[in-house]
Design a protein around this motif. Sequence first.
Motif, PDB file in Angstrom:
ATOM      1  N   THR A   1       0.827  -1.209   0.000  1.00 16.45           N
ATOM      2  CA  THR A   1       0.000   0.000   0.000  1.00 16.45           C
ATOM      3  C   THR A   1       0.858   1.254   0.000  1.00 16.45           C
TER       4      THR A   1
ATOM      5  N   TYR B   1       2.517   1.646  -3.400  1.00 17.94           N
ATOM      6  CA  TYR B   1       1.544   2.140  -4.386  1.00 17.94           C
ATOM      7  C   TYR B   1       1.356   3.644  -4.233  1.00 17.94           C
TER       8      TYR B   1
ATOM      9  N   SER C   1      -6.554   4.459  -3.106  1.00 16.42           N
ATOM     10  CA  SER C   1      -7.392   3.420  -3.682  1.00 16.42           C
ATOM     11  C   SER C   1      -7.139   3.259  -5.182  1.00 16.42           C
ATOM     12  N   VAL C   2      -6.753   2.059  -5.581  1.00 11.87           N
ATOM     13  CA  VAL C   2      -6.567   1.769  -6.998  1.00 11.87           C
ATOM     14  C   VAL C   2      -7.903   1.922  -7.718  1.00 11.87           C
TER      15      VAL C   2
ATOM     16  N   ALA D   1      -1.921   4.590 -12.218  1.00 11.47           N
ATOM     17  CA  ALA D   1      -2.396   3.721 -11.138  1.00 11.47           C
ATOM     18  C   ALA D   1      -2.038   2.265 -11.426  1.00 11.47           C
ATOM     19  N   ARG D   2      -2.222   1.842 -12.666  1.00 12.44           N
ATOM     20  CA  ARG D   2      -1.880   0.459 -13.023  1.00 12.44           C
ATOM     21  C   ARG D   2      -0.380   0.218 -12.856  1.00 12.44           C
TER      22      ARG D   2
ATOM     23  N   TYR E   1       0.426   0.095  -9.142  1.00 14.85           N
ATOM     24  CA  TYR E   1      -0.068  -1.168  -8.575  1.00 14.85           C
ATOM     25  C   TYR E   1       0.868  -2.323  -8.944  1.00 14.85           C
ATOM     26  N   ASP E   2       1.255  -2.379 -10.215  1.00 14.66           N
ATOM     27  CA  ASP E   2       2.168  -3.443 -10.653  1.00 14.66           C
ATOM     28  C   ASP E   2       3.485  -3.382  -9.889  1.00 14.66           C
TER      29      ASP E   2
ATOM     30  N   ALA F   1       4.042  -2.104  -6.916  1.00  7.82           N
ATOM     31  CA  ALA F   1       3.816  -2.486  -5.521  1.00  7.82           C
ATOM     32  C   ALA F   1       3.665  -3.993  -5.367  1.00  7.82           C
ATOM     33  N   MET F   2       2.927  -4.629  -6.284  1.00  8.80           N
ATOM     34  CA  MET F   2       2.710  -6.073  -6.196  1.00  8.80           C
ATOM     35  C   MET F   2       3.997  -6.858  -6.468  1.00  8.80           C
TER      36      MET F   2
END
Length: 99
Positions: free
Chosen positions: A29, A32, A47-48, A61-62, A65-66, A68-69
Amino acid sequence: MREIVTARRGRGGARRGRPGVAILGSLATSSYASAMPATAPEEARRSVAAAVTDPSLAAAARQAYDTAMVGAAVLALLLLRGRKAGAHAAGEPQTLVTA
């Protein structure tokens, strides 16, 4: 055949993994939020789902997110490295099948 469920080894074995999952989630989090553009609204940084509804932020955002994951997955891999596959956590019952 009959099944024999062995006694639980230790107490709270299932709870031992929870702090690790919480830490990974917190790091993902935080990663991100820091990867989002500074001009992004606070809601989009938290928030994504909120970020991808804004066409101007969706790609960022994508990507955030990628990033961060992948970071969380690499960290989990490093933490789990050396553990035996299929090893039961303490506290989980094991089922033995006998003839």
